[in-house]
Design a protein around this motif. Structure first.
Motif, PDB file in Angstrom:
ATOM      1  N   TYR A   1      26.251  36.399 -28.070  1.00 25.78           N
ATOM      2  CA  TYR A   1      27.597  36.962 -28.199  1.00 25.78           C
ATOM      3  C   TYR A   1      27.702  38.324 -27.515  1.00 25.78           C
ATOM      4  O   TYR A   1      28.601  38.552 -26.699  1.00 25.78           O
TER       5      TYR A   1
ATOM      6  N   LYS B   1      30.811  35.801 -38.209  1.00 28.30           N
ATOM      7  CA  LYS B   1      31.683  34.681 -38.564  1.00 28.30           C
ATOM      8  C   LYS B   1      30.888  33.372 -38.650  1.00 28.30           C
ATOM      9  O   LYS B   1      31.095  32.574 -39.570  1.00 28.30           O
ATOM     10  N   LYS B   2      29.984  33.172 -37.704  1.00 24.26           N
ATOM     11  CA  LYS B   2      29.193  31.943 -37.679  1.00 24.26           C
ATOM     12  C   LYS B   2      28.274  31.854 -38.905  1.00 24.26           C
ATOM     13  O   LYS B   2      28.131  30.790 -39.510  1.00 24.26           O
TER      14      LYS B   2
ATOM     15  N   VAL C   1      31.618  36.815 -33.390  1.00 27.23           N
ATOM     16  CA  VAL C   1      31.013  35.503 -33.623  1.00 27.23           C
ATOM     17  C   VAL C   1      29.776  35.510 -34.540  1.00 27.23           C
ATOM     18  O   VAL C   1      29.690  34.664 -35.429  1.00 27.23           O
TER      19      VAL C   1
ATOM     20  N   LYS D   1      30.313  30.757 -41.922  1.00 20.88           N
ATOM     21  CA  LYS D   1      31.127  29.552 -41.744  1.00 20.88           C
ATOM     22  C   LYS D   1      31.211  28.758 -43.045  1.00 20.88           C
ATOM     23  O   LYS D   1      30.200  28.474 -43.677  1.00 20.88           O
TER      24      LYS D   1
ATOM     25  N   ASP E   1      22.351  34.261 -31.970  1.00 22.55           N
ATOM     26  CA  ASP E   1      23.806  34.449 -31.906  1.00 22.55           C
ATOM     27  C   ASP E   1      24.157  35.868 -31.474  1.00 22.55           C
ATOM     28  O   ASP E   1      25.096  36.074 -30.700  1.00 22.55           O
TER      29      ASP E   1
END
Length: 148
Positions: free
Chosen positions: A140, A116-117, A113, A120, A136
């Motif tokens: 995560y 990836k976040k 995450v 985005k 994050d």
């Protein structure tokens, strides 16, 4: 828990084995990520990780070793004294991720995450200087933690 320079953390991993710059980037990222998850504090006091196309990268560390390209950075002798909590964290990261190749670590970070976040909306392979959020990382990696 004391904080350290990214270069001190990188040297610790290089005292374990020679490796490519890409693998070194990922190991230092995991040390920082797990520090945020387990201790709610950054381990590294002089760098942030960006969501580059090949996974998390700390730009200063990248520039230090980019001349190696895909070649191995030689193993180093580590003489820095780390506090026991940090040593436990580094050993855990090494045991968990140290046997994986740079490409395996890249694929792993791409599935997680925080990276990836931060990317985005970006097409695959696009360059980015977007910072990976420590919040994050904390949320995560804490969510997937199953240790003692």
């Amino acid at each position: 828990m004391k904080q350290y320079s990214i270069f001190e953390i990188a040297d610790w991993f290089l005292s374990k084995a020679s490796m490519t710059p890409k693998k070194l980037e990922k190991l230092t990222y995991y040390a920082e990520a797990w520090s945020n998850a387990l201790y709610e504090k950054s381990l590294i006091n002089d760098a942030e990780f960006e969501a580059w196309a090949h996974g998390p990268v700390a730009p200063d560390l990248y520039h230090q070793y980019k001349s190696y390209g895909w070649n191995m950075i030689p193993k180093k002798h580590e003489d820095k004294i780390f506090d026991s909590q940090v040593l436990d964290l580094l050993e855990s990261v090494w045991v968990t991720y140290g046997d994986k190749s740079a490409n395996e670590l890249e694929a792993l970070t791409h599935s997680e995450v925080p990276w990836k976040k931060a990317r985005k909306g970006l097409p695959e392979g696009a360059s980015s200087q977007e910072k990976i959020s420590k919040k994050d990382m904390k949320e995560y990696y804490r969510s997937i933690y199953n240790g003692d």
